[in-house]
Motif scaffolding. Structure first.
Motif, mmCIF file in Angstrom:
data_model
loop_
_atom_site.group_PDB
_atom_site.id
_atom_site.type_symbol
_atom_site.label_atom_id
_atom_site.label_comp_id
_atom_site.label_asym_id
_atom_site.label_seq_id
_atom_site.Cartn_x
_atom_site.Cartn_y
_atom_site.Cartn_z
ATOM 1 N N ILE A 3 -70.716 -5.922 -1.408
ATOM 2 C CA ILE A 3 -71.893 -6.636 -1.755
ATOM 3 C C ILE A 3 -72.519 -5.582 -2.857
ATOM 4 O O ILE A 3 -72.750 -6.132 -4.074
ATOM 5 N N THR A 4 -72.705 -4.301 -2.572
ATOM 6 C CA THR A 4 -73.160 -3.529 -3.403
ATOM 7 C C THR A 4 -72.443 -2.974 -4.722
ATOM 8 O O THR A 4 -72.918 -3.082 -5.730
ATOM 9 N N SER A 5 -71.024 -3.153 -4.621
ATOM 10 C CA SER A 5 -69.989 -3.099 -5.622
ATOM 11 C C SER A 5 -70.368 -4.046 -6.753
ATOM 12 O O SER A 5 -70.418 -4.173 -7.668
ATOM 13 N N ALA A 6 -70.468 -5.524 -6.079
ATOM 14 C CA ALA A 6 -70.670 -6.684 -7.008
ATOM 15 C C ALA A 6 -72.104 -6.652 -7.833
ATOM 16 O O ALA A 6 -71.974 -6.706 -8.855
ATOM 17 N N LEU A 7 -72.970 -6.230 -7.064
ATOM 18 C CA LEU A 7 -74.430 -6.181 -7.764
ATOM 19 C C LEU A 7 -74.414 -5.070 -8.706
ATOM 20 O O LEU A 7 -74.986 -5.514 -9.827
ATOM 21 N N ARG A 33 -68.487 1.553 -0.923
ATOM 22 C CA ARG A 33 -68.754 2.516 0.434
ATOM 23 C C ARG A 33 -69.002 3.903 -0.492
ATOM 24 O O ARG A 33 -70.045 4.698 0.146
ATOM 25 N N VAL A 34 -68.504 4.330 -1.513
ATOM 26 C CA VAL A 34 -68.687 5.758 -1.811
ATOM 27 C C VAL A 34 -70.341 5.790 -2.759
ATOM 28 O O VAL A 34 -70.973 6.704 -2.324
ATOM 29 N N VAL A 54 -73.836 4.301 -8.674
ATOM 30 C CA VAL A 54 -73.148 3.501 -9.223
ATOM 31 C C VAL A 54 -71.974 3.803 -10.057
ATOM 32 O O VAL A 54 -70.929 3.163 -10.099
ATOM 33 N N THR A 55 -72.136 4.741 -10.851
ATOM 34 C CA THR A 55 -71.297 5.440 -11.925
ATOM 35 C C THR A 55 -69.828 5.794 -10.873
ATOM 36 O O THR A 55 -68.702 5.547 -11.150
ATOM 37 N N ALA A 56 -70.265 6.667 -9.997
ATOM 38 C CA ALA A 56 -69.308 7.207 -8.862
ATOM 39 C C ALA A 56 -68.636 6.130 -8.233
ATOM 40 O O ALA A 56 -67.284 6.010 -8.416
ATOM 41 N N GLY A 57 -69.100 4.895 -7.897
ATOM 42 C CA GLY A 57 -68.605 3.780 -7.174
ATOM 43 C C GLY A 57 -67.565 3.263 -8.206
ATOM 44 O O GLY A 57 -66.386 2.626 -7.805
ATOM 45 N N ALA A 87 -60.102 3.935 -9.783
ATOM 46 C CA ALA A 87 -59.135 4.431 -9.806
ATOM 47 C C ALA A 87 -58.236 3.846 -8.561
ATOM 48 O O ALA A 87 -56.878 3.847 -8.450
ATOM 49 N N SER A 88 -58.807 3.003 -7.792
ATOM 50 C CA SER A 88 -58.211 2.321 -6.387
ATOM 51 C C SER A 88 -57.262 0.992 -7.203
ATOM 52 O O SER A 88 -56.190 0.681 -6.889
ATOM 53 N N ARG A 89 -57.939 0.316 -8.306
ATOM 54 C CA ARG A 89 -57.382 -0.778 -9.069
ATOM 55 C C ARG A 89 -56.019 -0.009 -9.469
ATOM 56 O O ARG A 89 -54.953 -0.699 -9.708
#
Length: 412
Positions: A98-102, A40-41, A16-19, A25-27
């Protein structure tokens, strides 16, 4: 059970932390929200992360060809009456998004998740949903999604024996066939404007009979189930026969249908229709859709239409002629690279509107409009199109990436 009574494993926490770090960084680099790359990460580091994040949530999955982002938003608003909600509100609807959102909703009670049609079975396996809303199935992105019946079959197999309560549109034969493998279905009469993907029986291939609003297969007896919820004009009829008024800031019949399905979902979680529908009024726009923006001294209403069924619904809610209309179509990978679907859209519905055409595939669209005997002008870009439009509010209809291009241009 909500909250953190079952803490994430150290590996899941690291994921979760890495994601989140990658997303940030992408933003910062100006590459969008970062939710997909972050997810994805995170899933690379812990492939079971989606299931872990969902285990303490009451999960609702929403899938359809059209209307899933808006319906997800309406359900999320309704369920906030019963507790905190986490949702992929911006429409990143594959497992990474979805994973990012949760991962951002550690105190949530409910997870309201939009799911791309092709990923529904897998996400349902991972998230053990309490409820699944199935709204419609029609042709879309023909280069990647093959045909609609294959998607319906994928749903039917993936949902067979699911413990979830399935809230499904009784008016769409493909959705009914897909949902019929589930032991617990609530049928909603939400309507179906676009019928061109459901003339043959999904069960046996026979010809569907469609007297009035009913439908059935004359060969195998597959037929429209009796709905317990229904959209009736500006009201939702609940299973007790009570009529609840729909007050939305979002336009059109399709959004009333989305509200009817959303009210049925909210009731599964104990939120009464009156409360659910009142809360839905808060939704003014969904990821920029339906927004009216001021640009170059003009009012532009931004409307998203990605496929024939979506264009048909959109034509039904634009202001009458002679309101000017700007149409923009791209065919990038996120849109589907096959533009043959343009020939399935009835553009004669735009007769009387001054039309300007922009986008990567403006010439494909121009040929189609020519055949439909429409008056139009091909323009280089949005700025030129606005200059050529007669006075008054302008309706701007665009498919997926064309819509994102427009939002960037108008600063929305």
């Amino acid at each position: 059970m909500a909250g953190n009574s079952d803490p994430l494993t150290p590996r899941a926490k690291l994921a979760v932390t890495a994601g989140k770090a990658v997303a940030a960084a992408s933003r910062a680099a100006g590459r969008g929200s970062g939710s997909v790359i972050g997810g994805r990460v995170a899933l690379k580091l812990d492939p079971d992360l989606l299931a872990r994040l969902a285990q303490n949530l009451d999960v609702v999955l929403v899938s359809a060809t059209n209307g899933k982002t808006t319906t997800t938003r309406l359900i999320a608003e309704a369920l906030r009456a019963a507790g905190p909600v986490v949702s992929n509100a911006l429409g990143a609807n594959m497992p990474a998004g979805i994973t990012s959102a949760l991962a951002g909703g550690s105190d949530a009670k409910f997870g309201v998740i939009e799911v791309d049609e092709k990923y529904l079975a897998g996400v349902a396996r991972d998230t053990d949903p309490k409820c699944i809303a199935l709204l419609n199935l029609s042709r879309d992105q023909l280069d990647r999604a093959a045909e609609t019946r294959m998607l319906a079959e994928n749903w039917r197999e993936g949902l067979a024996g699911s413990k979830a309560v399935v809230v499904a549109n009784a008016d769409d034969p493909l959705v009914v066939w897909a949902a019929s493998s589930s032991p617990n279905v609530i049928w909603v009469a939400a309507g179906q404007m676009w019928k061109d993907d459901a003339w043959s029986c999904p069960s046996c291939g026979g010809v569907m009979q469609r007297p009035g609003d009913d439908w059935f297969c004359g060969e195998c007896g597959f037929r429209r189930p009796t709905p317990s919820w229904a959209l009736s004009g500006d009201h939702v009829l609940d299973p007790h026969g009570s009529a609840w008024p729909i007050h939305l800031q979002l336009p059109g019949r399709a959004n009333k249908a989305n509200a009817a399905s959303s009210a049925a979902v909210a009731a599964v979680f104990g939120v009464p229709p009156q409360v659910a529908l009142e809360r839905m009024y808060q939704v003014q726009a969904v990821a920029g859709r339906y927004d009216v923006v001021q640009f170059q001294g003009r009012d532009l209403r931004l409307l998203l239409a990605k496929n024939p069924a979506g264009w048909l619904e959109t034509f039904s809610l634009i202001d009458p002629p002679p309101t000017p209309v700007i149409l923009s179509v791209n065919a990038r990978s996120a849109d589907g690279t096959d533009t043959s679907w343009l020939w399935d859209v009835d553009y004669t519905r735009l007769t009387g509107h001054p039309i300007c055409v922009i986008g990567d595939r403006k010439l494909d669209l121009a040929v189609r409009l020519e055949v439909a005997d429409q008056q139009f002008q091909v323009c280089e870009d949005l700025d030129q199109a606005i200059q050529l439009c007669p006075p008054g509010r302008i309706e701007v209809i665009a498919n997926y990436t064309a819509f994102q291009d427009l939002r960037r241009r108008v600063g929305n």
